[in-house]
Design an enzyme around this catalytic site. Structure first.
Site, PDB file in Angstrom:
ATOM      1  N   GLU A 213      -0.192  -0.132  -1.508  1.00  0.00           N
ATOM      2  CA  GLU A 213      -1.350   0.750  -1.326  1.00  0.00           C
ATOM      3  C   GLU A 213      -0.876   1.861  -0.408  1.00  0.00           C
ATOM      4  O   GLU A 213      -0.688   1.661   0.786  1.00  0.00           O
ATOM      5  CB  GLU A 213      -2.521  -0.023  -0.723  1.00  0.00           C
TER       6      GLU A 213
ATOM      7  N   CYS B 128      -8.418   3.879   5.282  1.00  0.00           N
ATOM      8  CA  CYS B 128      -7.834   4.167   3.965  1.00  0.00           C
ATOM      9  C   CYS B 128      -8.882   4.652   2.978  1.00  0.00           C
ATOM     10  O   CYS B 128      -8.541   5.262   1.967  1.00  0.00           O
ATOM     11  CB  CYS B 128      -7.146   2.920   3.406  1.00  0.00           C
TER      12      CYS B 128
END
Length: 324
Positions: free
Chosen positions: A136, A173
Site C-alpha cells: 500500500e 493514508c
C-alpha cells in the site's frame, strides 16, 4: 470424485491452502501500532501460518522494541518455535533490500511511500525466484461533489472537507487529497468557504522531520503546477505543516501526471471539470486508491451510478455522504 460423470469421469481433486513461507513486513512511519510490528500485515501473515520478519521503521524504534518484545513473549508462552517472529533494525534501504532479496523470504508486506514500495517490488521481481509484494504505497482518495449535493449543502460539505483534510496534520493514508466536481457557482462557493475555513487552521507538528520535509517538497512542487486557493495559519515551531488548498482544471490534470502525486499532509487539490464527461475522464485517469468518496443527493443518483463501474475498479472502499 465423480466416477460416473459423462462423457468422462472426474478425478478426486482436493484444494489446500498452504503457507507461502517467511514473510518480510515493513513497518509504517505514521501508525506505530496499526501498521507496524504487530499490525495488520504481521497478523495476516501469522494467521496464514507464515513466519514473520519485521523491518522496524526508524521513526519509532522504541515503540517497535516494546511491541516486538511483547510478540516474542507471546510466541514463547504459546510454545511456538522461536523463529516464528523476528525484528530487525537498520537505517536506509540496505537492510530492507537485502531482506527482500534473501531466497528464504517468500512474500513481502509493505505500507509506506511510493518510491520505497516500487524499490521493493523491483527487488522482488529481479530475484531468480520472484515473490509477491503486497504494498500500500500512497493514495490521494478522490472526493466527488455532485451538482445537486453541492448546491444544496455546499457550506456543510466545505466544513466536513476541511475537518477531514486537517485531522492529524493530514497524516492519514485516507486523507482527501483530491476533490472532483463540475465547475460553476456552487463549486466556486465551496472553494471560497473551504479556503476561508482553512485560514483558521493551525499548523500542526508532523510525525518526523523526514515526513515534514517530504510534505514541504510536495507542496512546493504542486505550487508550480496548480493555483493556490488558500492556506492555513503559518507554522510557529519546527516541523509544523501548514495546510494548503490548490485548484486546477481537468484538462491540466489530465495532461500532467505529477498532479496525481500524493502529498502526505494537509494539502488537497480541487479539479474543476467542464462537464460530467470530464469527470469521467479524470476518474479513468486515476491510479488505484484506498478510498473514493461520493457526496450526492437524490437528483445525483443517475450520474453517480454511471460512474460506479469506473470507481469500483479504482478504489478499495466507496464512501457515500461521509468522509474518509
Amino acid at each position: 470424485a465423480q466416477p460416473d460423470r459423462q462423457p468422462l469421469p472426474r478425478s478426486d481433486l482436493r484444494q489446500r491452502h498452504v503457507p507461502l513461507g517467511p514473510v518480510a513486513v515493513f513497518g509504517a512511519s505514521n501508525f506505530p501500532l496499526a501498521f507496524s510490528v504487530a499490525g495488520g500485515d504481521t497478523a495476516s501473515a501469522l494467521a496464514a501460518g507464515c513466519p514473520v520478519i519485521v523491518k522496524a521503521h526508524g521513526a519509532h524504534p522504541g515503540t517497535s522494541e516494546l511491541v516486538g518484545r511483547a510478540v516474542a513473549r507471546a510466541v514463547q508462552q504459546c510454545g511456538l518455535p522461536e523463529g516464528v517472529f523476528s525484528l530487525l533494525y537498520g537505517s536506509g534501504r540496505e537492510v530492507g533490500i537485502a531482506l527482500v532479496c534473501d531466497p528464504r523470504i517468500k512474500a513481502v508486506g509493505f505500507t509506506g511511500s511510493r518510491s520505497g514500495g516500487i524499490a521493493l517490488c523491483q527487488a522482488a521481481q529481479a530475484r531468480p525466484e520472484p515473490i509477491p509484494v503486497y504494498a500500500e504505497m500512497s493514495s490521494i482518495n478522490p472526493v466527488y461533489l455532485f451538482p445537486a449535493a453541492l448546491s444544496a449543502r455546499g457550506e456543510a460539505l466545505a466544513q466536513g472537507f476541511v475537518a477531514s483534510l486537517t485531522q492529524g496534520a493530514g497524516q492519514f493514508c485516507t486523507n482527501p487529497g483530491l476533490v472532483i466536481a463540475v465547475a460553476g457557482q456552487a463549486l466556486d462557493h465551496f472553494v471560497g468557504t473551504a479556503a476561508n475555513l482553512l485560514r483558521y487552521s493551525t499548523a500542526q507538528t508532523m510525525l518526523t522531520p523526514g515526513i515534514f520535509k517530504a510534505y514541504e517538497d510536495g507542496v512546493s512542487a504542486l505550487t508550480r503546477h496548480a493555483q493556490l486557493a488558500g492556506t492555513g495559519l503559518p507554522a510557529e515551531g519546527p516541523n509544523q505543516g501548514q495546510a494548503h488548498l490548490f485548484v486546477t482544471q481537468a484538462r491540466d490534470f489530465l495532461a500532467n501526471h505529477s498532479l496525481q502525486a500524493e502529498i502526505f499532509g494537509a494539502t488537497s487539490l480541487i479539479v474543476q471539470c467542464a462537464n460530467v464527461d470530464e469527470v469521467r475522464q479524470v476518474s479513468e485517469h486515476l491510479e488505484g486508491q484506498l478510498t473514493a468518496t461520493l457526496h450526492l443527493d437524490d437528483d445525483d443518483l443517475a450520474t453517480a451510478r454511471a460512474l460506479l463501474p469506473t470507481l469500483e475498479r479504482k478504489a478499495g472502499r466507496l464512501l457515500v455522504n461521509g468522509w474518509p
